[in-house]
Design a protein around this motif. Sequence first.
Motif, PDB file in Angstrom:
ATOM      1  N   UNK A  70      -1.297   8.557  10.344  1.00 30.06           N
ATOM      2  CA  UNK A  70      -0.884   7.347   9.601  1.00 30.06           C
ATOM      3  C   UNK A  70      -2.105   6.576   8.885  1.00 30.06           C
ATOM      4  N   UNK A  71      -2.986   7.131   8.630  1.00 30.89           N
ATOM      5  CA  UNK A  71      -3.888   7.031   8.041  1.00 30.89           C
ATOM      6  C   UNK A  71      -3.874   7.972   6.064  1.00 30.89           C
ATOM      7  N   UNK A  72      -3.572   8.869   6.189  1.00 37.03           N
ATOM      8  CA  UNK A  72      -3.442   9.599   6.010  1.00 37.03           C
ATOM      9  C   UNK A  72      -1.768   9.057   4.693  1.00 37.03           C
ATOM     10  N   UNK A  73      -1.107   8.780   6.022  1.00 36.76           N
ATOM     11  CA  UNK A  73       0.658   8.680   4.605  1.00 36.76           C
ATOM     12  C   UNK A  73       0.434   7.262   4.622  1.00 36.76           C
ATOM     13  N   UNK A  74      -0.469   6.579   5.297  1.00 33.70           N
ATOM     14  CA  UNK A  74      -0.322   5.352   4.129  1.00 33.70           C
ATOM     15  C   UNK A  74      -0.789   5.143   3.020  1.00 33.70           C
ATOM     16  N   UNK A  75      -1.830   6.313   3.344  1.00 32.70           N
ATOM     17  CA  UNK A  75      -3.248   6.029   1.910  1.00 32.70           C
ATOM     18  C   UNK A  75      -1.686   6.854   1.065  1.00 32.70           C
ATOM     19  N   UNK A  76      -1.051   7.632   1.215  1.00 30.38           N
ATOM     20  CA  UNK A  76      -1.008   8.119  -0.062  1.00 30.38           C
ATOM     21  C   UNK A  76       0.362   7.107  -0.381  1.00 30.38           C
ATOM     22  N   UNK A  77       1.711   6.725   0.298  1.00 26.70           N
ATOM     23  CA  UNK A  77       2.132   5.371  -0.338  1.00 26.70           C
ATOM     24  C   UNK A  77       1.698   4.342  -1.110  1.00 26.70           C
ATOM     25  N   UNK A  78       0.344   3.686  -1.109  1.00 26.61           N
ATOM     26  CA  UNK A  78      -0.284   3.386  -1.433  1.00 26.61           C
ATOM     27  C   UNK A  78      -0.576   3.216  -2.784  1.00 26.61           C
ATOM     28  N   UNK A  79      -0.602   4.965  -2.871  1.00 27.23           N
ATOM     29  CA  UNK A  79      -0.975   5.543  -4.017  1.00 27.23           C
ATOM     30  C   UNK A  79       0.149   5.474  -5.146  1.00 27.23           C
ATOM     31  N   UNK A  85       6.047  -0.207   1.833  1.00 22.68           N
ATOM     32  CA  UNK A  85       6.358   0.398   3.506  1.00 22.68           C
ATOM     33  C   UNK A  85       4.523   1.270   3.717  1.00 22.68           C
ATOM     34  N   UNK A  86       3.651   0.903   3.175  1.00 21.81           N
ATOM     35  CA  UNK A  86       2.493   1.967   3.740  1.00 21.81           C
ATOM     36  C   UNK A  86       2.164  -0.062   4.051  1.00 21.81           C
ATOM     37  N   UNK A  87       2.470  -1.468   4.024  1.00 20.85           N
ATOM     38  CA  UNK A  87       2.550  -2.623   4.772  1.00 20.85           C
ATOM     39  C   UNK A  87       2.998  -2.351   5.506  1.00 20.85           C
ATOM     40  N   UNK A 259       6.435  14.085   1.617  1.00 21.35           N
ATOM     41  CA  UNK A 259       5.663  14.601   2.579  1.00 21.35           C
ATOM     42  C   UNK A 259       4.451  14.050   3.904  1.00 21.35           C
ATOM     43  N   UNK A 260       4.426  12.682   3.063  1.00 18.86           N
ATOM     44  CA  UNK A 260       3.792  11.349   3.267  1.00 18.86           C
ATOM     45  C   UNK A 260       5.054  11.046   4.729  1.00 18.86           C
ATOM     46  N   UNK A 261       6.177  10.832   4.779  1.00 20.54           N
ATOM     47  CA  UNK A 261       7.442  10.159   5.483  1.00 20.54           C
ATOM     48  C   UNK A 261       6.814  11.035   6.804  1.00 20.54           C
ATOM     49  N   UNK A 262       6.856  12.977   6.651  1.00 21.45           N
ATOM     50  CA  UNK A 262       6.796  13.911   7.638  1.00 21.45           C
ATOM     51  C   UNK A 262       6.054  13.469   8.460  1.00 21.45           C
ATOM     52  N   UNK A 263       4.642  13.005   8.116  1.00 21.94           N
ATOM     53  CA  UNK A 263       3.160  12.746   8.152  1.00 21.94           C
ATOM     54  C   UNK A 263       3.741  11.392   9.458  1.00 21.94           C
ATOM     55  N   UNK A 264       4.108   9.956   8.831  1.00 20.07           N
ATOM     56  CA  UNK A 264       4.358   9.732   9.886  1.00 20.07           C
ATOM     57  C   UNK A 264       5.930   9.434  11.075  1.00 20.07           C
TER      58      UNK A 264
END
Length: 634
Positions: A70-79, A85-87, A259-264
């Motif tokens: 989740x941390x990687x996914x949120x950081x990725x969405x933020x970047x 979606x990150x919030x 890729x980020x969505x797959x992590x979530x």
Amino acid sequence: MQRYILSKKNSITVISAILIVFAFFGRFGLNDMVIFTWSLIIASVLGVAPIAIQAYQALKVKVVSIDVLVTIAVIGAFLIQNYEESAIVTFLFLFGAYLEQRTLNKTRSAIKGLTDMAPETALKRVANGEFEEVDVDDVDEGDVLLVKTGAKVPVDGTVLSGEGHINEASITGESVPVSKCVGSQVYAGTILENGTIQIEAERVGEDTTFGRIIELVEEAQDSKSDTERFIDRFSKYYTPAVLLLGFIVWLFTKNVELAITILVLGCPGALVIGVPVSNVAGIGNGARNGVLLKGSEVINDFSKVDTIVFDKTGTLTVGNPEVAEKEYYSDVTEEVLEYLASVERESDHPLAKAVVNYIGKTNLHTVEETEVVKGEGVIAKVNGHRIAVGNVALMERENVELNEKARKDIVRFEQNGNSLVLTAVDSELKVLMGIRDQIRPSVKEDLQRIKNLGVKNLAVLSGDNQGTVDLVARELGLTEAHGHMLPEHKSAYIEKLQKQGQIVAFVGDGVNDSPSLALANIGIAMGSGTDVAIETSDVVLMNSDFSRLPHALGLTKATARNMKQNIIIAVGVVLILLASLLFSEWMNMTIGMLVHEASILVVILNGMRLLRYRLRGKYTKLVKSENEEVVKAA
């Protein structure tokens, strides 16, 4: 700082929710994108903080947890500036964790309820004979305590004076009050509903039955089954695999958001929580219903049992022999019974006690020149008469004539499963009594419920003669019956069944049957919470209540099914989410996280159903219909 942030997770969740609502109000209500963007940025940063700390702590011990994904996914969405979606993802993850913890705590309500029932103070007799209130930890063995109406019994002990009715639900699961008088045993945590009693403390603190129950159930709920250990190992490798999959997808598609969505979507949250919540709820249900299940492993093994072996005395039967049949061969019955009671009251033998209890209050005479004949009975002089009390061998030794009627009565009594007590006065047979242990009420119906739950073989083992054991087996519809069994013979029999591939549960009293309880796949003690029963067995039926056994078996089967259901739900949701992501256009990170948290809540609520488990009425109906068929056949 890390500890402080983690302690404020619930507050952060609330603030994140407020910021997200404010952001959408700014966009659609005020048409202000600045408010929208910055509210979501602040919500994202606040929300990811506790998640990132948990991810860091997991990585420190070389574990790639869900928090890492989740941390990687949120950081990725933020970047990539997908602040919406990150919030929302961080809020949903934190809110899901809150719901998970809250509902999981509810499944532990049985333990909390038991702990809350633990007594805190006691009225202790001091040097001047008065009673003063002290902390329960200040009570020692041998102290005399006063218990008043409505108060909790503070320790295990024996009633010295007074009488009353005690609610023993915390020990036995049975709410019907039990009458207590001088000499009765009482247990800590039970409640005196009326009357006043003084007790002598015998076991205090954690050594009380109540303290041991709390300790055992807590240990059981913290234990892990093979299934849970497998899921722990699975999660350990599954999470890095999802991380690798996300990286590969990015490598080939260059689509960061995909890729980020797959992590979530790959988070195995429901899988990790599903099995433990089922176990905790199942063990909690048992604790509230007078059944101690000592661990998750016990639930798994008990649910697979196909053979149950019973000790007879004290398990299928009450354990207190009673006079069941009698024949008199004399007109002076009252005088003979007085002689018989006078001789038998001096013996501690169970048969002698049964005779004395049957005769009741009567005139007693002085007994002289008592001679005990090993294995046969006793000879004594009473009022100048030679009294012989014992079995047929003793009558032959005393040259007592057994006429044709007496011999027929003896054969009939033995066929009915009785132990014989013959009484002769001056070498003339006067009384024949048949004594046998009484079968527990409703045991036959309980055994039918056990059969309906899938147990194929029901066997009884006993040290009694084969005729007595066969009689019990016929009456209860058991598949096998073996008499003249010493403890070592019982153990050997269980080993033989296990070598044949059967999964065996042994039900005994927890004292003489300790080797068999330990050897069986599942040892079940009819123990009233005794030390030996609790220590040796895997399952304890409190208050020696046989009717708890079908409930215990049904509960473990329901718990095992519940675990499988939760695994199917968890795995199924992940597969559906990933398939939707790859083969449809509507799936995104927010929807995926929402579905994930919903699945976690579903498996928790599914597990919590076990707290309300009761053996279904259909089993009772089956028993009734089968009994009706037997009556018609007869």
